[in-house]
Design an enzyme around this catalytic site. Structure first.
Site, PDB file in Angstrom:
ATOM      1  N   ASN A  74      -8.482   8.552   9.396  1.00 23.01           N
ATOM      2  CA  ASN A  74      -8.112   9.907   8.992  1.00 23.01           C
ATOM      3  C   ASN A  74      -9.005  10.363   7.848  1.00 23.01           C
ATOM      4  OD1 ASN A  74      -6.024  10.887  10.707  1.00 23.01           O
ATOM      5  ND2 ASN A  74      -4.763   9.208   9.919  1.00 23.01           N
ATOM      6  N   GLY A  75      -9.261   9.436   6.903  1.00 27.37           N
ATOM      7  CA  GLY A  75     -10.330   9.655   5.930  1.00 27.37           C
ATOM      8  C   GLY A  75     -11.592   8.995   6.476  1.00 27.37           C
ATOM      9  N   HIS A 108     -12.748   3.638   0.007  1.00 30.10           N
ATOM     10  CA  HIS A 108     -12.744   2.731   1.177  1.00 30.10           C
ATOM     11  C   HIS A 108     -13.514   1.445   0.886  1.00 30.10           C
ATOM     12  CE1 HIS A 108     -12.223   6.412   4.061  1.00 30.10           C
ATOM     13  NE2 HIS A 108     -11.044   5.843   3.816  1.00 30.10           N
ATOM     14  N   ASN A 113       0.859  -1.184   0.000  1.00 27.09           N
ATOM     15  CA  ASN A 113       0.000   0.000   0.000  1.00 27.09           C
ATOM     16  C   ASN A 113       0.895   1.235   0.000  1.00 27.09           C
ATOM     17  OD1 ASN A 113      -1.793   2.053   0.496  1.00 27.09           O
ATOM     18  ND2 ASN A 113      -2.687   1.141   2.343  1.00 27.09           N
ATOM     19  N   GLY A 120     -13.911   5.011  14.642  1.00 24.35           N
ATOM     20  CA  GLY A 120     -15.118   4.186  14.815  1.00 24.35           C
ATOM     21  C   GLY A 120     -14.901   3.041  15.791  1.00 24.35           C
ATOM     22  N   GLU A 121     -13.676   2.474  15.767  1.00 22.22           N
ATOM     23  CA  GLU A 121     -13.395   1.325  16.642  1.00 22.22           C
ATOM     24  C   GLU A 121     -13.072   1.748  18.066  1.00 22.22           C
ATOM     25  OE1 GLU A 121     -10.236  -0.942  14.737  1.00 22.22           O
ATOM     26  OE2 GLU A 121     -11.255  -0.660  12.822  1.00 22.22           O
ATOM     27  N   ARG A 165      -2.937  -2.182  -3.163  1.00 20.80           N
ATOM     28  CA  ARG A 165      -4.066  -1.271  -3.030  1.00 20.80           C
ATOM     29  C   ARG A 165      -3.933  -0.204  -4.113  1.00 20.80           C
ATOM     30  NH1 ARG A 165      -4.902   3.761   0.817  1.00 20.80           N
ATOM     31  NH2 ARG A 165      -7.072   4.136   0.306  1.00 20.80           N
ATOM     32  N   GLU A 204      -8.330  -4.114   5.993  1.00 20.08           N
ATOM     33  CA  GLU A 204      -8.236  -3.940   4.541  1.00 20.08           C
ATOM     34  C   GLU A 204      -7.128  -4.806   3.949  1.00 20.08           C
ATOM     35  OE1 GLU A 204      -8.322   0.251   5.671  1.00 20.08           O
ATOM     36  OE2 GLU A 204      -9.259   0.634   3.737  1.00 20.08           O
ATOM     37  N   ARG A 262      -9.641  16.883   5.948  1.00 18.38           N
ATOM     38  CA  ARG A 262     -10.489  17.192   4.789  1.00 18.38           C
ATOM     39  C   ARG A 262     -11.835  17.729   5.254  1.00 18.38           C
ATOM     40  NH1 ARG A 262      -9.883  11.459   1.918  1.00 18.38           N
ATOM     41  NH2 ARG A 262      -8.103  11.074   3.254  1.00 18.38           N
TER      42      ARG A 262
HETATM   43  P1  ADP Z   1      -5.966   5.841   8.739  1.00 19.70           P
HETATM   44  O1  ADP Z   1      -7.140   6.376   7.962  1.00 19.70           O
HETATM   45  O2  ADP Z   1      -4.736   6.657   8.557  1.00 19.70           O
HETATM   46  O3  ADP Z   1      -5.766   4.350   8.588  1.00 19.70           O
HETATM   47  P2  ADP Z   1      -6.891   5.156  11.386  1.00 19.70           P
HETATM   48  O4  ADP Z   1      -7.990   4.250  10.924  1.00 19.70           O
HETATM   49  O5  ADP Z   1      -5.725   4.545  12.085  1.00 19.70           O
HETATM   50  O6  ADP Z   1      -6.361   6.109  10.263  1.00 19.70           O
HETATM   51  O7  ADP Z   1      -7.573   6.221  12.371  1.00 19.70           O
HETATM   52  C1  ADP Z   1      -6.848   7.265  12.940  1.00 19.70           C
HETATM   53  C2  ADP Z   1      -7.790   8.056  13.832  1.00 19.70           C
HETATM   54  O8  ADP Z   1      -8.268   7.206  14.885  1.00 19.70           O
HETATM   55  C3  ADP Z   1      -7.074   9.230  14.513  1.00 19.70           C
HETATM   56  O9  ADP Z   1      -7.908  10.379  14.480  1.00 19.70           O
HETATM   57  C4  ADP Z   1      -6.919   8.721  15.926  1.00 19.70           C
HETATM   58  O10 ADP Z   1      -6.860   9.749  16.871  1.00 19.70           O
HETATM   59  C5  ADP Z   1      -8.206   7.934  16.090  1.00 19.70           C
HETATM   60  N1  ADP Z   1      -8.152   7.099  17.281  1.00 19.70           N
HETATM   61  C6  ADP Z   1      -7.374   6.026  17.527  1.00 19.70           C
HETATM   62  N2  ADP Z   1      -7.558   5.593  18.805  1.00 19.70           N
HETATM   63  C7  ADP Z   1      -8.484   6.421  19.366  1.00 19.70           C
HETATM   64  C8  ADP Z   1      -9.111   6.505  20.643  1.00 19.70           C
HETATM   65  N3  ADP Z   1      -8.818   5.663  21.617  1.00 19.70           N
HETATM   66  N4  ADP Z   1     -10.023   7.482  20.852  1.00 19.70           N
HETATM   67  C9  ADP Z   1     -10.321   8.366  19.873  1.00 19.70           C
HETATM   68  N5  ADP Z   1      -9.778   8.331  18.644  1.00 19.70           N
HETATM   69  C10 ADP Z   1      -8.871   7.381  18.393  1.00 19.70           C
END
Ligand code: ADP
Length: 398
Positions: free
Chosen positions: A206-207, A175, A9, A327-328, A86, A380, A236
């Site tokens: 981030n996205g 996505h 990727n 989300g997680e 990817r 992914e 964004r």
């Molecule tokens: P990418 O799109 O680069 O793969 P990720 O899916 O890793 O990004 O998501 C990154 C985001 O998830 C960041 O904004 C980070 O702060 C947020 N994040 C990770 N852990 C937590 C948490 N415990 N509470 C709130 N936000 C979180």
């Protein structure tokens, strides 16, 4: 090790790789950063020390260094059995993953005008891997492919039709690998088949994007011609009034500055004035930092609005699914978002929301909720590895 699958990727200055065995168990992963800069470096999971890269190292040098570590660790024989890449934009050409040959490469190049920041670096990754492993099947897995089932009413903008006919201006969605994984995982958790499962999948990293998946197929999604449309994201803006472009032009803001403003300086970063990182924002908000509180409010409200919008594409809803880093992990974002959706009959169980996964198979809705709400970790890389295995060696896919 025999039959390994390498997943690649490429970002503009980064390269992520993951190595899977023939049963699609992840063996290792690595990340090269700051490529093209003086201080380029790489890391491999489980290796405490950084891997040395030459100053200004490019994608090919980084890939070669990471592959050498996998070989030294005894995880990779001479070469993997297949490589999955990817690729961000497959336009209307690719409805599924494609075994890479010269025609496929040319078609990916053709899509570059739709994703000028992404497809050229994805191509650089493919070229680097082909140079390293010239005889190994390489498979392109597209972010857009899953959304090729969007109906016309969902993918057409209300613009003069020649823009679509001549230049392919339409909504594509991104996505796709993550949303597809959500569709399959939700079906598994709910004890259904993907073809009968309808979900709303919110990928919040981030996205950020949200997709209505009707009976296993993408039916509507928030990202459009580019990954800028839709939800509030890290840097964004997501949706803005198209009249903004005229307004800014009249203020003397040049098009490339508008691009930077909307892609790199907006979203959570723009609203908070502090950071694009949701975890940090939640801490700042906790300490009473008002712009951070505002950023979280706008993020959650926009997300809830889009959940409502996605309902228009479904005839039933099996679950609303949260995934991606936010989300997680952010119980606050999930709680605030669902609070806007009580009219639909969504409720949340605070205890489950806090401890999701460990005690509930990802379920976080309240006992009286009209709909299920699930938290599912995305994967992914696994989807890309699976597609690579299936496309490269038909009949052997697990
Ligand atoms: P990418 O799109 O680069 O793969 P990720 O899916 O890793 O990004 O998501 C990154 C985001 O998830 C960041 O904004 C980070 O702060 C947020 N994040 C990770 N852990 C937590 C948490 N415990 N509470 C709130 N936000 C979180």
């Amino acid at each position: 090790m025999e039959g390994t699958i390498l997943v690649v990727n490429c970002g503009s200055s980064s390269l992520k790789v993951a190595l899977f065995d023939a049963q699609l168990k992840k063996l290792s992963s690595g990340l090269a950063e700051r490529l093209g800069k003086e201080d380029a470096f790489a890391t491999v999971k489980g290796h405490p020390a950084q891997i040395e890269l030459d100053a200004l190292a490019d994608h090919q040098q980084a890939l070669s260094a990471l592959v050498t570590v996998f070989r030294d660790d005894g995880l990779l024989d001479d070469a993997p059995a297949a490589v999955g890449h990817r690729v961000v934009h497959g336009g209307e050409t690719f409805r599924e993953a494609a075994l890479i040959n010269d025609d496929v490469l040319a078609a990916i190049k053709d899509c570059a005008s739709l994703a000028p920041l992404h497809n050229p670096v994805n191509l650089a990754g493919i070229e680097a891997t082909r140079a390293l492993f010239p005889d190994i099947p390489q498979v392109a897995v597209f972010d857009t492919a899953f959304h090729q089932t969007l109906p016309e009413k969902a993918y057409l903008y209300a613009l003069p039709s020649h823009l679509y006919n001549d230049w392919g201006v339409r909504r594509y969605g991104f996505h796709g690998t993550s949303h597809q994984f959500m569709a399959n995982e939700a079906a598994r958790i709910l004890g259904k088949t993907p073809a009968t499962t309808s979900i709303i999948s919110a990928h919040l990293g981030n996205g950020c994007s949200i997709t209505a998946i009707r009976d296993g197929n993408s039916a509507d999604t928030s990202m459009g011609l580019t990954p800028l449309e839709g939800l509030v994201m890290g840097t964004r803006s997501g949706d803005v009034d198209p009249g903004l472009f005229d307004f800014l032009a009249n203020q003397g803001v040049a098009p490339h500055e508008v691009h930077r403003l909307l892609n790199n300086e907006s979203g959570l970063l723009g609203l908070s004035g502090q950071t694009n990182d949701m975890r940090t924002l939640c801490e700042l908000a906790d300490h009473g930092h008002e712009p951070s509180q505002t950023a979280i409010e706008v993020f959650c409200f926009r997300l809830a609005r889009y959940v409502g919008a996605m309902m228009a594409s479904l005839n039933h809803l099996d679950a609303l699914v949260f995934t991606g880093g936010i989300g997680e992990n952010s119980s606050l974002v999930r709680k605030k978002t669902l609070a806007h959706l009580s009219l639909f009959g969504f409720t949340i169980d605070d205890e489950l929301n806090h401890h999701h996964g460990s005690i509930s198979d990802g379920r976080i809705e309240g006992a009286e909720s009209r709909f299920r709400v699930l938290v599912i970790p995305t994967n992914e890389e696994l989807v890309i590895a699976r597609e690579a295995l299936a496309s490269a060696r038909p009949g052997m896919a697990g």
